[in-house]
Design an enzyme around this catalytic site. Sequence first.
Site, PDB file in Angstrom:
ATOM      1  CG  HIS A  19      -2.169  -0.876   0.942  1.00  0.00           C
ATOM      2  ND1 HIS A  19      -3.427  -0.386   0.670  1.00  0.00           N
ATOM      3  CD2 HIS A  19      -2.293  -2.223   0.930  1.00  0.00           C
ATOM      4  CE1 HIS A  19      -4.271  -1.379   0.516  1.00  0.00           C
ATOM      5  NE2 HIS A  19      -3.612  -2.509   0.666  1.00  0.00           N
ATOM      6  CG  ASP A 116      -4.286   2.936   1.367  1.00  0.00           C
ATOM      7  OD1 ASP A 116      -5.421   2.430   1.509  1.00  0.00           O
ATOM      8  OD2 ASP A 116      -3.339   2.334   0.840  1.00  0.00           O
ATOM      9  CG  HIS A 348      -1.093 -13.807  -4.635  1.00  0.00           C
ATOM     10  ND1 HIS A 348      -0.196 -13.402  -5.601  1.00  0.00           N
ATOM     11  CD2 HIS A 348      -1.368 -12.684  -3.910  1.00  0.00           C
ATOM     12  CE1 HIS A 348       0.055 -12.113  -5.457  1.00  0.00           C
ATOM     13  NE2 HIS A 348      -0.639 -11.659  -4.440  1.00  0.00           N
ATOM     14  CB  SER A 353       0.018 -10.475  -9.092  1.00  0.00           C
ATOM     15  OG  SER A 353       1.071 -10.349  -8.164  1.00  0.00           O
TER      16      SER A 353
END
Length: 451
Positions: A19, A116, A348, A353
């Site tokens: 993050h 964030d 994952h 990704s």
Amino acid sequence: MGTNQQPHVAAFAFPFSSHPAQVLNVIRKASTAAPDVTFSFFSTAKSISTLFGSKPEEGNIKGYVISDGLPENYVFTGNPLEPIGLFLKSAADIFRKGVEVAVSETNKKITCVVSDGFLWFAGQIAQELGVPWVPIWASGLSSLSMHFYTDLIREKFGVPPTGKENSKIDFIPGMSEMQVGDFPEEVIGPNIDTGFAQMMHRTGKELPHASAVAINSFDELESPFLKDLQSKFKLCLPIGPLTFLSPPSSDPTNGPTGCISWLDSHEQETVAYISFGTFATPPPNELAALAEAVEDSNTPFLWVLKEAEKVHLPDGFLNRTSERGMVVPWSPQIKVLEHPSIGVFITHCGWNSVLEGIMCGVPLIFRPFLGDHTLIGRLVSDVWKIGIKAHGGIFTKDDVLNALDLIFAKEEGKKIRENVQALKQHGKEAFEPTGSTTKNFNTLVQIITSC
């Protein structure tokens, strides 16, 4: 803002996982576009050190260390959510104190708060300061939609939704292929009272009030979700993928492991790249099954695996596969995925990704672990049709063998590759001078620097 007030942007990081790097990527890009603006970036000592090195300054950006909220002599119990919960208990006051330091040091009042997206209370701090709040949502529009509609989901299916896990989500735009069981437990339970679950719930309620929300996606990737949320939020700005915003780091292209040179020796689209991110690791029996499948399929592979996890590989595996396989503790992931030898990405299904796989045009074989991984996986397999999920959400030898065969040798695998290549093209166009990401980012810079 008064005529003599120079813009001073406060950027709050959620100091866990990837993050902080996501927020800093945005700030770095914005600081280049607005060199006269002061940017103060707030995160924990570990995070600041990782991102900035020994000197927490880059041009018009300065990093400020804030407390991690952990009690003195704290001993980690092994629960990854525990440090998050402890940080969140005092996070709002921690950031307020950080802002006071930055304002005193620069003699410039804060003119905008960027944070964030998880830090919902940043909106309250911005309101106290009388300035705009612009959160950055590090995941995709689909995940943001899920948290926005959490109350409706719980009302319709219950908490937990016992016996309704396979029910379709036909009442939320963009989710017609989703099932209730695709949602994480912080949304559907049973543990909706944890600090993390409460944070995500509050986030879904607060973000619609922000001046704008910057999102780690691009317009063309999740257009049904974007169209819906544009009618619910003040302004949605997909500016992703965020890992492609800033130029590559100055690390050598080959990295310390020499894996890029190793890939150079392999034919186009023949290598399986295996990596499960920073925190996810399959259990020992699944690591063994994955290794057996890769070995028996004779597929060349590059595997990112922590040293401590090698003990779970089958006896003799590393020796038997040494001529066509490489196991490394780290890799420059984007450079790896961009390499023409990579034919599939075993992952994952974390959002970054998946985005990196898309931007590099690589099909996916995925095994979800936590959070929004399963929701993202549904997009990958059933909506975009760019990858294959491990059967039952776990790796078995036969399942991985079948998935590799499908990707490399079957007509369905060819179609999957065509689909991901089409999304790659949309992603490239988004970064063109007239592309959606470029336009949205220019709008974002204007908002945060002209306050």
